[in-house]
Design a protein around this motif. Structure first.
Motif, PDB file in Angstrom:
ATOM      1  N   GLY A 165     121.056 -38.147  -4.198  1.00  0.00           N
ATOM      2  CA  GLY A 165     120.119 -38.744  -3.255  1.00  0.00           C
ATOM      3  C   GLY A 165     120.180 -38.107  -1.882  1.00  0.00           C
ATOM      4  O   GLY A 165     119.329 -38.366  -1.034  1.00  0.00           O
ATOM      5  N   ALA A 166     121.194 -37.258  -1.654  1.00  0.00           N
ATOM      6  CA  ALA A 166     121.298 -36.572  -0.362  1.00  0.00           C
ATOM      7  C   ALA A 166     120.106 -35.630  -0.199  1.00  0.00           C
ATOM      8  O   ALA A 166     119.631 -35.034  -1.165  1.00  0.00           O
ATOM      9  CB  ALA A 166     122.601 -35.786  -0.279  1.00  0.00           C
ATOM     10  N   ARG A 167     119.624 -35.534   1.045  1.00  0.00           N
ATOM     11  CA  ARG A 167     118.476 -34.679   1.339  1.00  0.00           C
ATOM     12  C   ARG A 167     118.758 -33.861   2.592  1.00  0.00           C
ATOM     13  O   ARG A 167     119.330 -34.351   3.548  1.00  0.00           O
ATOM     14  CB  ARG A 167     117.232 -35.520   1.566  1.00  0.00           C
ATOM     15  N   LEU A 168     118.303 -32.612   2.552  1.00  0.00           N
ATOM     16  CA  LEU A 168     118.378 -31.719   3.700  1.00  0.00           C
ATOM     17  C   LEU A 168     116.973 -31.232   3.996  1.00  0.00           C
ATOM     18  O   LEU A 168     116.155 -31.093   3.085  1.00  0.00           O
ATOM     19  CB  LEU A 168     119.254 -30.506   3.387  1.00  0.00           C
ATOM     20  N   HIS A 169     116.723 -30.959   5.253  1.00  0.00           N
ATOM     21  CA  HIS A 169     115.407 -30.452   5.639  1.00  0.00           C
ATOM     22  C   HIS A 169     115.569 -29.121   6.353  1.00  0.00           C
ATOM     23  O   HIS A 169     116.495 -28.950   7.154  1.00  0.00           O
ATOM     24  CB  HIS A 169     114.681 -31.462   6.536  1.00  0.00           C
ATOM     25  N   THR A 170     114.672 -28.193   6.042  1.00  0.00           N
ATOM     26  CA  THR A 170     114.685 -26.895   6.705  1.00  0.00           C
ATOM     27  C   THR A 170     113.314 -26.612   7.292  1.00  0.00           C
ATOM     28  O   THR A 170     112.308 -27.216   6.911  1.00  0.00           O
ATOM     29  CB  THR A 170     115.053 -25.746   5.734  1.00  0.00           C
ATOM     30  N   ASP A 171     113.289 -25.703   8.229  1.00  0.00           N
ATOM     31  CA  ASP A 171     112.054 -25.205   8.828  1.00  0.00           C
ATOM     32  C   ASP A 171     112.395 -23.855   9.431  1.00  0.00           C
ATOM     33  O   ASP A 171     113.567 -23.474   9.513  1.00  0.00           O
ATOM     34  CB  ASP A 171     111.533 -26.170   9.894  1.00  0.00           C
ATOM     35  N   LEU A 172     111.407 -23.154   9.844  1.00  0.00           N
ATOM     36  CA  LEU A 172     111.622 -21.859  10.477  1.00  0.00           C
ATOM     37  C   LEU A 172     111.490 -21.985  11.987  1.00  0.00           C
ATOM     38  O   LEU A 172     110.907 -22.948  12.493  1.00  0.00           O
ATOM     39  CB  LEU A 172     110.608 -20.837   9.939  1.00  0.00           C
ATOM     40  N   PRO A 173     111.997 -20.996  12.717  1.00  0.00           N
ATOM     41  CA  PRO A 173     111.820 -20.994  14.165  1.00  0.00           C
ATOM     42  C   PRO A 173     110.342 -20.828  14.530  1.00  0.00           C
ATOM     43  O   PRO A 173     109.540 -20.350  13.722  1.00  0.00           O
ATOM     44  CB  PRO A 173     112.616 -19.783  14.642  1.00  0.00           C
ATOM     45  N   VAL A 174     110.013 -21.183  15.744  1.00  0.00           N
ATOM     46  CA  VAL A 174     108.632 -21.108  16.227  1.00  0.00           C
ATOM     47  C   VAL A 174     108.076 -19.689  16.077  1.00  0.00           C
ATOM     48  O   VAL A 174     106.932 -19.510  15.655  1.00  0.00           O
ATOM     49  CB  VAL A 174     108.546 -21.589  17.699  1.00  0.00           C
ATOM     50  N   GLU A 175     108.873 -18.675  16.382  1.00  0.00           N
ATOM     51  CA  GLU A 175     108.377 -17.295  16.311  1.00  0.00           C
ATOM     52  C   GLU A 175     108.014 -16.855  14.893  1.00  0.00           C
ATOM     53  O   GLU A 175     107.333 -15.858  14.699  1.00  0.00           O
ATOM     54  CB  GLU A 175     109.355 -16.301  16.951  1.00  0.00           C
ATOM     55  N   LEU A 176     108.448 -17.629  13.884  1.00  0.00           N
ATOM     56  CA  LEU A 176     108.079 -17.330  12.495  1.00  0.00           C
ATOM     57  C   LEU A 176     107.077 -18.343  11.950  1.00  0.00           C
ATOM     58  O   LEU A 176     106.853 -18.421  10.748  1.00  0.00           O
ATOM     59  CB  LEU A 176     109.330 -17.299  11.609  1.00  0.00           C
ATOM     60  N   GLY A 177     106.486 -19.140  12.818  1.00  0.00           N
ATOM     61  CA  GLY A 177     105.459 -20.084  12.400  1.00  0.00           C
ATOM     62  C   GLY A 177     105.943 -21.490  12.111  1.00  0.00           C
ATOM     63  O   GLY A 177     105.159 -22.341  11.710  1.00  0.00           O
ATOM     64  N   GLY A 178     107.219 -21.743  12.304  1.00  0.00           N
ATOM     65  CA  GLY A 178     107.763 -23.080  12.059  1.00  0.00           C
ATOM     66  C   GLY A 178     107.796 -23.914  13.321  1.00  0.00           C
ATOM     67  O   GLY A 178     107.338 -23.498  14.384  1.00  0.00           O
ATOM     68  N   SER A 179     108.370 -25.102  13.196  1.00  0.00           N
ATOM     69  CA  SER A 179     108.483 -25.989  14.353  1.00  0.00           C
ATOM     70  C   SER A 179     109.773 -25.734  15.128  1.00  0.00           C
ATOM     71  O   SER A 179     109.889 -26.121  16.275  1.00  0.00           O
ATOM     72  CB  SER A 179     108.466 -27.452  13.889  1.00  0.00           C
ATOM     73  N   GLY A 180     110.748 -25.125  14.465  1.00  0.00           N
ATOM     74  CA  GLY A 180     112.041 -24.903  15.098  1.00  0.00           C
ATOM     75  C   GLY A 180     112.870 -26.170  15.210  1.00  0.00           C
ATOM     76  O   GLY A 180     113.903 -26.188  15.870  1.00  0.00           O
ATOM     77  N   GLU A 181     112.445 -27.249  14.536  1.00  0.00           N
ATOM     78  CA  GLU A 181     113.120 -28.545  14.668  1.00  0.00           C
ATOM     79  C   GLU A 181     114.203 -28.795  13.618  1.00  0.00           C
ATOM     80  O   GLU A 181     114.937 -29.762  13.722  1.00  0.00           O
ATOM     81  CB  GLU A 181     112.084 -29.669  14.609  1.00  0.00           C
ATOM     82  N   GLN A 182     114.271 -27.941  12.602  1.00  0.00           N
ATOM     83  CA  GLN A 182     115.282 -28.107  11.553  1.00  0.00           C
ATOM     84  C   GLN A 182     116.072 -26.810  11.423  1.00  0.00           C
ATOM     85  O   GLN A 182     115.706 -25.785  11.980  1.00  0.00           O
ATOM     86  CB  GLN A 182     114.610 -28.443  10.211  1.00  0.00           C
ATOM     87  N   VAL A 183     117.137 -26.861  10.651  1.00  0.00           N
ATOM     88  CA  VAL A 183     117.911 -25.650  10.379  1.00  0.00           C
ATOM     89  C   VAL A 183     117.103 -24.757   9.448  1.00  0.00           C
ATOM     90  O   VAL A 183     116.205 -25.215   8.745  1.00  0.00           O
ATOM     91  CB  VAL A 183     119.283 -25.986   9.760  1.00  0.00           C
ATOM     92  N   THR A 184     117.425 -23.468   9.455  1.00  0.00           N
ATOM     93  CA  THR A 184     116.727 -22.528   8.585  1.00  0.00           C
ATOM     94  C   THR A 184     117.472 -22.396   7.255  1.00  0.00           C
ATOM     95  O   THR A 184     118.671 -22.695   7.179  1.00  0.00           O
ATOM     96  CB  THR A 184     116.635 -21.133   9.235  1.00  0.00           C
ATOM     97  N   PRO A 185     116.797 -21.926   6.208  1.00  0.00           N
ATOM     98  CA  PRO A 185     117.503 -21.673   4.954  1.00  0.00           C
ATOM     99  C   PRO A 185     118.662 -20.684   5.127  1.00  0.00           C
ATOM    100  O   PRO A 185     119.712 -20.838   4.505  1.00  0.00           O
ATOM    101  CB  PRO A 185     116.414 -21.109   4.039  1.00  0.00           C
TER     102      PRO A 185
END
Length: 177
Positions: free
Chosen positions: A48-68
């Motif tokens: 049931g554990a969940r992790l969230h990822t996103d990319l940095p702003v310069e790569l089109g992400g929000s920069g609000e989560q860790v990257t893969p």
């Protein structure tokens, strides 16, 4: 768990595997990643554990989560700490401090498939990883701690996976709808 509990569990497992080595091979818990839109991803564990990822702003992400890529470094660091703690417990060494820092260097051209100066795209993966282990144990000589740390990393599953080629059986299932 105490060091003694860990050492006892490890000895018990070694005894079982000495008698029945086939029990050592087992499927690992799968990771299931689901796209959340944009560059956001949710990764789920069967617990049931969940992790969230996103990319940095310069790569089109929000920069609000860790990257893969950060999760890769975090996995290496966590595995190194865990394996070293196991080694210390098995050796009867009481650690006072233990931390691991993992840094890497990557070439974004690889992620984007852009050619380098030689006309080939560099690898999309890290070009270099640096693993820094910091530990202390009162009354234990530094040489013994260094040897313990080196030996533990030869047995660290994530470290081994990054150093030894692991075949990836790519299967693609196109969903209907």
């Amino acid at each position: 768990m105490t060091n003694q509990d860990i050492a006892t569990a490890l000895r018990r497992l070694e005894t079982v595997l000495a008698r029945r080595p086939e029990m050592g091979m087992h499927p690992d818990v799968p990771a299931l990643a689901r796209w959340q839109g944009g560059t956001r991803v949710e990764v789920c564990h069967e617990s049931g554990a969940r992790l969230h990822t996103d990319l940095p702003v310069e790569l089109g992400g929000s920069g609000e989560q860790v990257t893969p890529g950060w999760l890769l470094r975090a996995g290496l660091a966590a595995c190194a700490v865990t394996r070293l703690a196991m080694s210390a417990a098995g050796a009867g060494i009481e650690l006072a401090a233990l931390e691991v820092e993992v840094a890497s260097q990557s070439d974004l051209r690889g992620l984007l498939g852009l050619a380098d100066g030689a006309g080939k795209p560099p690898s999309a993966g890290p070009q270099q990883l640096t693993l820094v282990l910091r530990l202390s144990a009162p009354g234990v000589p530094a040489e013994r701690l260094r040897a313990l740390a080196e030996d533990s990393q030869r047995l660290s599953p994530v470290s081994c996976a990054l150093q030894e080629p692991v075949p990836i059986d790519l299967r693609i299932e196109v969903l209907g709808g």
